[in-house]
Design a protein around this motif. Structure first.
Motif, PDB file in Angstrom:
ATOM      1  N   ASP A  91      61.550 -50.098 116.011  1.00 54.11           N
ATOM      2  CA  ASP A  91      60.745 -51.285 115.721  1.00 54.11           C
ATOM      3  C   ASP A  91      59.976 -51.102 114.420  1.00 54.11           C
ATOM      4  N   SER A  92      59.439 -49.892 114.222  1.00 52.00           N
ATOM      5  CA  SER A  92      58.735 -49.615 112.974  1.00 52.00           C
ATOM      6  C   SER A  92      58.534 -48.115 112.823  1.00 52.00           C
ATOM      7  N   ALA A  93      58.467 -47.694 111.582  1.00 50.57           N
ATOM      8  CA  ALA A  93      58.088 -46.320 111.241  1.00 50.57           C
ATOM      9  C   ALA A  93      57.169 -46.417 110.036  1.00 50.57           C
ATOM     10  N   MET A 153      23.750 -50.548 101.710  1.00 52.53           N
ATOM     11  CA  MET A 153      24.955 -49.736 101.881  1.00 52.53           C
ATOM     12  C   MET A 153      25.988 -50.141 100.852  1.00 52.53           C
ATOM     13  N   ALA A 154      26.671 -49.138 100.305  1.00 50.53           N
ATOM     14  CA  ALA A 154      27.789 -49.372  99.402  1.00 50.53           C
ATOM     15  C   ALA A 154      28.979 -48.581  99.925  1.00 50.53           C
ATOM     16  N   VAL A 155      30.119 -49.248 100.043  1.00 54.73           N
ATOM     17  CA  VAL A 155      31.326 -48.631 100.593  1.00 54.73           C
ATOM     18  C   VAL A 155      32.492 -48.884  99.644  1.00 54.73           C
ATOM     19  N   GLU A 156      33.153 -47.820  99.255  1.00 55.01           N
ATOM     20  CA  GLU A 156      34.359 -47.934  98.451  1.00 55.01           C
ATOM     21  C   GLU A 156      35.526 -47.401  99.266  1.00 55.01           C
ATOM     22  N   GLY A 157      36.632 -48.125  99.276  1.00 56.65           N
ATOM     23  CA  GLY A 157      37.781 -47.709 100.059  1.00 56.65           C
ATOM     24  C   GLY A 157      39.089 -47.874  99.326  1.00 56.65           C
ATOM     25  N   THR A 158      40.001 -46.945  99.584  1.00 55.08           N
ATOM     26  CA  THR A 158      41.366 -47.018  99.094  1.00 55.08           C
ATOM     27  C   THR A 158      42.294 -46.772 100.266  1.00 55.08           C
ATOM     28  N   ALA A 159      43.294 -47.608 100.426  1.00 50.48           N
ATOM     29  CA  ALA A 159      44.244 -47.442 101.528  1.00 50.48           C
ATOM     30  C   ALA A 159      45.649 -47.720 101.027  1.00 50.48           C
ATOM     31  N   LEU A 160      46.587 -46.893 101.469  1.00 46.51           N
ATOM     32  CA  LEU A 160      47.987 -47.042 101.085  1.00 46.51           C
ATOM     33  C   LEU A 160      48.837 -46.876 102.330  1.00 46.51           C
ATOM     34  N   SER A 161      49.711 -47.843 102.601  1.00 46.72           N
ATOM     35  CA  SER A 161      50.572 -47.762 103.780  1.00 46.72           C
ATOM     36  C   SER A 161      51.999 -48.170 103.415  1.00 46.72           C
ATOM     37  N   ILE A 162      52.947 -47.486 104.044  1.00 42.45           N
ATOM     38  CA  ILE A 162      54.375 -47.729 103.815  1.00 42.45           C
ATOM     39  C   ILE A 162      55.047 -47.921 105.169  1.00 42.45           C
ATOM     40  N   ASP A 163      55.827 -48.994 105.312  1.00 43.62           N
ATOM     41  CA  ASP A 163      56.615 -49.242 106.521  1.00 43.62           C
ATOM     42  C   ASP A 163      58.089 -49.264 106.142  1.00 43.62           C
ATOM     43  N   VAL A 164      58.921 -48.606 106.949  1.00 37.14           N
ATOM     44  CA  VAL A 164      60.362 -48.673 106.744  1.00 37.14           C
ATOM     45  C   VAL A 164      61.025 -49.173 108.020  1.00 37.14           C
ATOM     46  N   ARG A 165      62.179 -49.777 107.859  1.00 38.75           N
ATOM     47  CA  ARG A 165      62.951 -50.266 108.998  1.00 38.75           C
ATOM     48  C   ARG A 165      64.420 -50.304 108.605  1.00 38.75           C
ATOM     49  N   LYS A 166      65.254 -49.790 109.492  1.00 32.56           N
ATOM     50  CA  LYS A 166      66.701 -49.719 109.230  1.00 32.56           C
ATOM     51  C   LYS A 166      66.985 -49.004 107.919  1.00 32.56           C
ATOM     52  N   ALA A 168      55.635 -44.012 114.754  1.00 32.76           N
ATOM     53  CA  ALA A 168      56.958 -44.594 114.975  1.00 32.76           C
ATOM     54  C   ALA A 168      56.974 -45.297 116.315  1.00 32.76           C
ATOM     55  N   VAL A 169      57.660 -46.434 116.364  1.00 31.19           N
ATOM     56  CA  VAL A 169      57.852 -47.185 117.605  1.00 31.19           C
ATOM     57  C   VAL A 169      59.346 -47.327 117.830  1.00 31.19           C
ATOM     58  N   ALA A 170      59.845 -46.792 118.943  1.00 29.75           N
ATOM     59  CA  ALA A 170      61.286 -46.793 119.233  1.00 29.75           C
ATOM     60  C   ALA A 170      61.592 -47.710 120.402  1.00 29.75           C
ATOM     61  N   ILE A 171      62.818 -48.215 120.434  1.00 31.85           N
ATOM     62  CA  ILE A 171      63.278 -49.120 121.499  1.00 31.85           C
ATOM     63  C   ILE A 171      64.562 -48.567 122.101  1.00 31.85           C
ATOM     64  N   SER A 172      64.631 -48.586 123.426  1.00 27.01           N
ATOM     65  CA  SER A 172      65.870 -48.234 124.118  1.00 27.01           C
ATOM     66  C   SER A 172      66.385 -49.471 124.842  1.00 27.01           C
ATOM     67  N   GLY A 173      67.688 -49.476 125.149  1.00 33.78           N
ATOM     68  CA  GLY A 173      68.271 -50.599 125.870  1.00 33.78           C
ATOM     69  C   GLY A 173      68.465 -51.809 124.991  1.00 33.78           C
ATOM     70  N   SER A 174      68.855 -52.923 125.622  1.00 30.80           N
ATOM     71  CA  SER A 174      69.089 -54.166 124.893  1.00 30.80           C
ATOM     72  C   SER A 174      68.758 -55.347 125.792  1.00 30.80           C
ATOM     73  N   GLY A 175      68.597 -56.507 125.164  1.00 24.90           N
ATOM     74  CA  GLY A 175      68.310 -57.728 125.914  1.00 24.90           C
ATOM     75  C   GLY A 175      67.071 -57.584 126.776  1.00 24.90           C
TER      76      GLY A 175
END
Length: 449
Positions: free
Chosen positions: A150-152, A28-41, A182-189
């Motif tokens: 938390d993350s997008a 087996m031969a496998v070639e892969g390309t992956a690109l990911s971008i994370d933003v915060r605030k 996307a991961v969102a947070i409500s509330g505090s503490g």
């Protein structure tokens, strides 16, 4: 790297294996390309790109086998892989069920165009992915009650695979994937609650707008504000469509040939028996167009086919590759999955559970008082007895209506009993590889307050 180059690599591996003394081999031969971008605030937090090729070789010397893999494509490495794997195989224990497929079993004449596994659109620019992630984050933050994200993220991948074997098989395909989450947070503490939303598609043009994904994540997080423990006792439970596939997954794992061969399955005596309510079936269809798990052949070169794993509630058969099928005296279901450095093993691809006629809200109305589960954590599943215990969170339902959010509770029951009592809704999403609607299960034990 072109498809012909991957094919050439697998043929080089086979030639080297036979030269080194292998009786049979596949590569087996496998070639892969992956690109990911994370933003915060509203700022770029991480950008990651990976590219690589991996090759794998499985050799058979009599009824003994060995597997090696590498990421170096030089002729010297290929020759060394072949010599090493043959030497390893000669020292391995014999297994009379080992062997490649017969020529008559091999897939032929598949139609890659009909499967639509690969998007011909250009790879997105990093700036395109960053824009998607920023838009999802902004939409989530715009929901009243969301305190932070938390993350997008946005990502893209392209993967090419080629498999060849000394029995004459040679075939390859390419697949793409594009996703936003996307991961969102409500509330505090201590009152913080989080939830998420994500979408992934084979074709970029099918992907929903980032704003809708981010907004849904925010709305889900806010809906969980003020969560508390539910009551303790025996109650009906609705598994939301987001988590309902886990129940079906437990059944499929118990019907996997590897578990059956070991005798480590609570379904070991259930072939031909009722495992779901009458009228419900689980159908596997590896040829669904534009679905991430579709494929033209399995990990041993066999042609996958549509089959009912459960038909009208009755378990009709196991999920088998060649090895487990031979151990059980049965035929392979063309279900082999593998990677370059692993041997074939049985696994399902695209499955669908028969949908019901009612919405999730209508099931809740029928339920009256109970729990709607939207998230699960941890698990304690006894594979031999089917005893089931999982942490859960979601919403308490009274008089058929959502009353308040809940967390920190545990569900317990027995999978065989639970699955015989499921009532499906009609809300399964058709673009997923597991098409499973929300499921109502009567009489689970719930540990809360």
């Amino acid at each position: 790297m072109t498809a012909s180059t991957l094919a050439s690599l697998t043929h080089q591996l086979l030639e080297a294996a036979q030269k080194a003394g292998a009786d049979a081999a596949d590569a087996m031969a496998v070639e892969g390309t992956a690109l990911s971008i994370d933003v915060r605030k509203s700022r770029l937090e991480q950008a990651e790109r990976s590219e690589g090729v991996e090759i794998g070789l499985r050799v058979l010397v009599g009824r003994r086998q060995a597997i090696v893999s590498a990421s170096d494509l030089s002729e010297r490495t290929i020759a060394a892989m072949a010599e090493r794997s043959v030497a390893m195989a000669r020292e391995s224990p014999e297994d009379p069920t080992l062997g490649l497929a017969d020529a008559g079993q091999l897939a032929q004449g598949w139609d890659l165009a009909a499967l639509e596994l690969c998007d011909s659109a250009p790879e997105p620019l990093p700036s395109d992915l960053e824009s998607d992630a920023r838009r999802a984050e902004a939409a989530a933050l715009s929901v009243a009650g969301v305190t932070q994200i938390d993350s997008a993220s946005a990502s893209y991948s392209r993967r090419s695979v080629h498999l060849s074997a000394t029995n004459g098989f040679s075939g390859g395909y390419e697949r793409t994937s594009r996703s936003i989450s996307a991961v969102a947070i409500s509330g505090s503490g201590l009152g913080m609650e989080r939830d998420w939303a994500a979408e992934s598609r084979t074709f970029q043009s099918d992907l929903p707008d980032p704003e809708g994904i981010g907004r849904l994540a925010g709305e889900r997080a806010v809906a969980r504000s003020g969560a508390r423990k539910p009551k303790t006792g025996a109650f009906p439970v609705i598994f939301d469509e987001r988590v309902a596939s886990s129940l079906v997954g437990h059944l499929l794992a118990a019907a996997n040939g590897s578990a059956v061969v070991r005798g480590a399955t609570w379904l070991r005596d259930a072939l031909g028996a009722q495992v779901l309510p009458k009228g419900l079936s689980i159908v596997e269809d590896p040829a669904r167009p534009r679905i991430s798990a579709s494929r033209p052949f399995d990990g041993e070169g066999l042609a996958p086919r549509r089959r009912a794993i459960v038909d009208d509630g009755v378990l009709t058969g196991w999920t088998l590759d060649l090895g487990t099928a031979r151990k059980l005296g049965l035929a392979s279901t063309a279900s082999a999955v593998r990677g370059p450095g692993s041997s074939p093993s049985p696994g399902v691809t695209n499955i669908a559970l028969t949908q019901g006629t009612k919405s999730r809200d209508a099931l809740a109305a029928d339920m009256g008082t109970g729990l709607l589960v939207t998230s699960m954590i941890g698990s304690s599943i006894n594979p031999t007895t089917g005893d089931y215990s999982r942490g859960a969170s979601g919403f308490w339902v009274e008089q058929g209506q959502i009353a308040y959010p809940v967390n920190e509770c545990t569900l317990a029951g027995n999978l065989r009993d639970m699955l015989l009592r499921i009532v499906p809704a009609n809300d399964a999403r058709g673009h997923l590889s597991y098409v499973v609607p929300s499921l109502l299960v009567e009489g689970l034990m719930l540990a809360g307050e």
